[in-house]
Design a protein around this motif. Structure first.
Motif, mmCIF file in Angstrom:
data_model
loop_
_atom_site.group_PDB
_atom_site.id
_atom_site.type_symbol
_atom_site.label_atom_id
_atom_site.label_comp_id
_atom_site.label_asym_id
_atom_site.label_seq_id
_atom_site.Cartn_x
_atom_site.Cartn_y
_atom_site.Cartn_z
ATOM 1 N N GLY A 179 0.814 -1.209 0.000
ATOM 2 C CA GLY A 179 0.000 0.000 0.000
ATOM 3 C C GLY A 179 0.849 1.262 0.000
ATOM 4 N N ALA A 180 1.846 1.277 0.866
ATOM 5 C CA ALA A 180 2.630 2.501 1.035
ATOM 6 C C ALA A 180 4.110 2.201 0.802
ATOM 7 N N ARG A 181 4.841 3.262 0.613
ATOM 8 C CA ARG A 181 6.238 3.175 0.193
ATOM 9 C C ARG A 181 7.056 2.078 0.902
ATOM 10 N N GLY A 237 -3.118 1.389 -3.227
ATOM 11 C CA GLY A 237 -3.112 2.770 -3.706
ATOM 12 C C GLY A 237 -3.056 3.783 -2.564
ATOM 13 N N GLN A 238 -2.680 3.330 -1.360
ATOM 14 C CA GLN A 238 -2.502 4.301 -0.243
ATOM 15 C C GLN A 238 -1.484 5.355 -0.650
ATOM 16 N N HIS A 239 -0.369 4.911 -1.220
ATOM 17 C CA HIS A 239 0.557 5.838 -1.872
ATOM 18 C C HIS A 239 0.362 5.687 -3.374
ATOM 19 N N TYR A 240 0.303 6.809 -4.058
ATOM 20 C CA TYR A 240 -0.152 6.787 -5.448
ATOM 21 C C TYR A 240 0.676 7.670 -6.368
ATOM 22 N N GLY A 253 -6.102 6.054 -2.352
ATOM 23 C CA GLY A 253 -5.683 7.434 -2.167
ATOM 24 C C GLY A 253 -5.641 7.862 -0.709
ATOM 25 N N SER A 254 -5.522 9.179 -0.505
ATOM 26 C CA SER A 254 -5.362 9.723 0.852
ATOM 27 C C SER A 254 -6.711 9.958 1.506
ATOM 28 N N GLY A 255 -6.661 10.143 2.829
ATOM 29 C CA GLY A 255 -7.873 10.417 3.592
ATOM 30 C C GLY A 255 -7.550 10.284 5.060
ATOM 31 N N VAL A 290 -11.273 6.924 7.085
ATOM 32 C CA VAL A 290 -11.736 6.869 5.692
ATOM 33 C C VAL A 290 -10.843 5.935 4.873
ATOM 34 N N GLN A 291 -9.532 6.109 5.040
ATOM 35 C CA GLN A 291 -8.596 5.307 4.250
ATOM 36 C C GLN A 291 -8.752 3.819 4.580
ATOM 37 N N THR A 292 -8.800 3.519 5.882
ATOM 38 C CA THR A 292 -8.894 2.117 6.305
ATOM 39 C C THR A 292 -10.215 1.513 5.830
ATOM 40 N N GLY A 351 4.598 -4.971 7.485
ATOM 41 C CA GLY A 351 4.798 -3.690 8.140
ATOM 42 C C GLY A 351 3.630 -3.245 8.990
ATOM 43 N N ASP A 352 3.356 -1.948 8.976
ATOM 44 C CA ASP A 352 2.459 -1.369 9.981
ATOM 45 C C ASP A 352 1.623 -0.208 9.457
ATOM 46 N N VAL A 353 1.382 -0.181 8.149
ATOM 47 C CA VAL A 353 0.636 0.964 7.607
ATOM 48 C C VAL A 353 -0.866 0.653 7.606
ATOM 49 N N HIS A 370 8.880 12.552 8.362
ATOM 50 C CA HIS A 370 7.485 12.536 7.908
ATOM 51 C C HIS A 370 6.494 12.148 8.991
ATOM 52 N N ARG A 371 6.989 11.789 10.193
ATOM 53 C CA ARG A 371 6.056 11.368 11.251
ATOM 54 C C ARG A 371 5.153 12.521 11.648
ATOM 55 N N PRO A 372 3.853 12.265 11.797
ATOM 56 C CA PRO A 372 2.955 13.317 12.273
ATOM 57 C C PRO A 372 3.492 14.004 13.531
ATOM 58 N N ILE A 420 12.120 15.432 0.437
ATOM 59 C CA ILE A 420 11.024 15.794 1.353
ATOM 60 C C ILE A 420 9.731 15.051 1.002
ATOM 61 N N HIS A 421 9.142 14.453 2.012
ATOM 62 C CA HIS A 421 7.886 13.693 1.895
ATOM 63 C C HIS A 421 6.744 14.685 1.628
ATOM 64 N N PRO A 422 5.744 14.288 0.822
ATOM 65 C CA PRO A 422 4.653 15.232 0.510
ATOM 66 C C PRO A 422 3.965 15.795 1.760
HETATM 67 C C1 UD1 Z 1 2.389 6.322 5.682
HETATM 68 C C2 UD1 Z 1 2.362 5.330 6.847
HETATM 69 C C3 UD1 Z 1 3.667 5.419 7.610
HETATM 70 C C4 UD1 Z 1 4.862 5.245 6.684
HETATM 71 C C5 UD1 Z 1 4.763 6.265 5.558
HETATM 72 C C6 UD1 Z 1 5.899 6.126 4.574
HETATM 73 C C7 UD1 Z 1 0.177 4.901 7.887
HETATM 74 C C8 UD1 Z 1 -0.651 5.153 9.084
HETATM 75 N N1 UD1 Z 1 1.302 5.654 7.787
HETATM 76 O O1 UD1 Z 1 2.460 7.632 6.232
HETATM 77 O O2 UD1 Z 1 3.709 4.388 8.588
HETATM 78 O O3 UD1 Z 1 6.049 5.431 7.411
HETATM 79 O O4 UD1 Z 1 3.519 6.049 4.878
HETATM 80 O O5 UD1 Z 1 5.875 7.161 3.633
HETATM 81 O O6 UD1 Z 1 -0.168 4.062 7.080
HETATM 82 N N2 UD1 Z 1 0.577 11.940 -0.162
HETATM 83 C C9 UD1 Z 1 0.863 12.331 -1.433
HETATM 84 N N3 UD1 Z 1 1.141 11.388 -2.370
HETATM 85 C C10 UD1 Z 1 1.147 10.056 -2.074
HETATM 86 C C11 UD1 Z 1 0.842 9.659 -0.761
HETATM 87 C C12 UD1 Z 1 0.569 10.614 0.189
HETATM 88 O O7 UD1 Z 1 0.877 13.513 -1.749
HETATM 89 O O8 UD1 Z 1 1.404 9.235 -2.977
HETATM 90 C C13 UD1 Z 1 0.302 12.978 0.867
HETATM 91 C C14 UD1 Z 1 -1.184 13.224 1.055
HETATM 92 O O9 UD1 Z 1 -1.352 14.559 1.301
HETATM 93 C C15 UD1 Z 1 -1.497 12.451 2.305
HETATM 94 C C16 UD1 Z 1 -0.200 12.540 3.092
HETATM 95 O O10 UD1 Z 1 0.832 12.541 2.108
HETATM 96 O O11 UD1 Z 1 -2.594 12.960 2.992
HETATM 97 C C17 UD1 Z 1 -0.013 11.402 4.031
HETATM 98 O O12 UD1 Z 1 -0.101 10.138 3.364
HETATM 99 P P1 UD1 Z 1 -0.543 8.813 4.181
HETATM 100 O O13 UD1 Z 1 -0.409 7.601 3.335
HETATM 101 O O14 UD1 Z 1 -1.846 9.048 4.852
HETATM 102 O O15 UD1 Z 1 0.493 8.746 5.356
HETATM 103 P P2 UD1 Z 1 2.074 8.914 5.368
HETATM 104 O O16 UD1 Z 1 2.413 10.097 6.160
HETATM 105 O O17 UD1 Z 1 2.671 8.792 3.993
#
Ligand code: UD1
Length: 368
Positions: free
Chosen positions: A11-13, A39-42, A66-68, A72-74, A97-99, A207-209, A238-240
């Motif tokens: 789902g994610a990177r 598609g969590q990361h897209y 996608g994002s949410g 919503v995402q889950t 992992g743990d996403v 990138h951690r909240p 830099i992470h988005p």
């Molecule tokens: C997620 C994982 C985190 C992991 C990280 C790696 C969860 C809870 N978190 O965090 O554990 O370390 O991925 O990157 O699953 N966005 C984009 N493009 C994308 C994806 C995301 O612009 O392709 C932006 C969106 O604004 C989005 C924000 O990044 O709202 C956060 O994305 P999200 O997947 O919710 O969480 P991460 O911070 O990436």
């Protein structure tokens, strides 16, 4: 081999590099597979590049979630994944992992009595405020096979009453990816393209909240990074999420204008691996990077209060520094003065984890 498939979920990177070697090993054995991307990361740079770099095929199923918000995402992943299970009747589901994609698919499968295998089971930070900690604990509760990267994972599970036949120490699958690409990751040329000298820069990821979502935390961190860059050039892919927060807090321009900080977009996995391997120090709040630096023998300062990967501290090159500028500054200076930690590579981080996992899946996830 035909038959009901194993579904491998990404789902994610950080998921991509954990599934890639397992996918390849299971394909080599002729096992029926379905590669599913939620598609969590897209974004191209957060997703597509990784498939290409890691030699993974296009996913068989793409959910396009996608994002949410977390809910919503889950929920979206669960609804969509439920239908995939209807259609394909998998013999087992493998999550890593743990996403959010990890917990969402594990929950759906477990309620449908489909066996779940969790790769990277047993890690605990002890910090329930991290969404990943919630995802880890719940996924482990739901899983039928818990595949741990190091023995601390087995101990954590034992403390929670999970043991016996379900738990297998298999080693760290990310190291399979790291070792496989060691050669090609030396040749991307990214270090020169960014105008840097090998061994003479620091690499930042944040990138951690908990570090980037609050103005009062992110702003001082950015000021500190600018200060540190006067003694060592720093690169910041830099992470988005971080870019968006920095912009909202009015500090993105501080980074853009900082003379000794190179802001870069998220890098592909080979470029990134090269950047890590040739750096002097890594400053990060990532989980996987704590392991990659230990495997590559590069000093790592983890900008968090805790880690779910304590073996990188007890055996590797990692130091937990939190977000207090004074502590980070001191640890950074020690490394600059040549006082980095000597580490060793933990047991079973040997590039053969995918084989061990495939053996277990073949034995325990049989077609009924
Ligand atoms: C997620 C994982 C985190 C992991 C990280 C790696 C969860 C809870 N978190 O965090 O554990 O370390 O991925 O990157 O699953 N966005 C984009 N493009 C994308 C994806 C995301 O612009 O392709 C932006 C969106 O604004 C989005 C924000 O990044 O709202 C956060 O994305 P999200 O997947 O919710 O969480 P991460 O911070 O990436």
């Amino acid at each position: 081999m035909a038959g009901r498939p194993f579904i491998l979920v990404v789902g994610a990177r950080p998921n991509f590099m954990k599934i890639a070697p397992l996918y390849r090993e299971m394909e080599r054995r002729g096992l029926p597979l379905l590669l599913l991307h939620t598609g969590q990361h897209y974004d191209e740079k957060m997703s597509k590049v990784f498939f290409e770099d890691l030699g993974m095929p296009e996913p068989d199923v793409y959910l396009g979630i996608g994002s949410g918000s977390h809910a919503v995402q889950t929920a979206r992943i669960m609804t969509e994944f439920d239908q995939v299970c209807d259609e394909h009747e998998p013999r087992g589901v493998v999550v890593v992992g743990d996403v959010n994609s990890t917990i969402a698919c594990a929950l759906v499968a477990s309620k449908r009595w489909i066996p779940v295998a969790h790769v990277e089971a047993g890690l605990r930070s002890g910090d329930w405020s991290m969404p990943e900690e919630v995802n880890r604990i719940l996924t482990d509760r739901l899983s039928d096979l818990l595949l741990t990267p190091s023995s601390d994972g087995n101990e954590n599970l034992k403390l929670e009453g999970i043991g016996g036949e379900k738990v297998h120490l298999v080693g760290n699958i990310m190291i399979d990816t790291l070792l496989e690409h060691l050669e090609s990751a030396r040749k991307t040329g990214i270090v020169e393209r960014l105008g840097l000298q090998r061994g003479e820069y620091g690499l930042i990821t944040l990138h951690r909240p908990s570090n980037v979502d609050e103005e009062n935390t992110l702003k001082p961190l950015i000021e500190l990074l600018i200060e540190l860059s006067s003694s060592l050039p720093l690169v910041f892919p830099i992470h988005p999420r971080t870019r968006a927060r920095a912009e909202a807090f009015g500090v993105l321009s501080r980074l853009e204008q900082a003379e000794n900080i190179t802001l870069a977009p998220p890098l592909g996995s080979l470029e990134f691996q090269e950047m890590v391997g040739d750096g002097k120090v890594v400053l990060t709040d990532s989980g996987g990077l704590q392991e990659e630096t230990t495997a590559l023998g590069i000093a790592c300062l983890t900008l968090r209060e805790n880690t779910e990967r304590p073996i990188t501290v007890t055996e590797g090159t990692n130091t937990i520094v939190g977000s207090d500028p004074a502590v980070i500054r001191r640890a950074f200076s020690e490394i600059m003065d040549g006082g980095g930690r000597e580490g060793k590579i933990p047991a079973l981080w040997d590039g053969k984890t995918a084989q061990r996992i495939a053996d277990i899946l073949e034995k325990h996830m049989v077609e009924k």
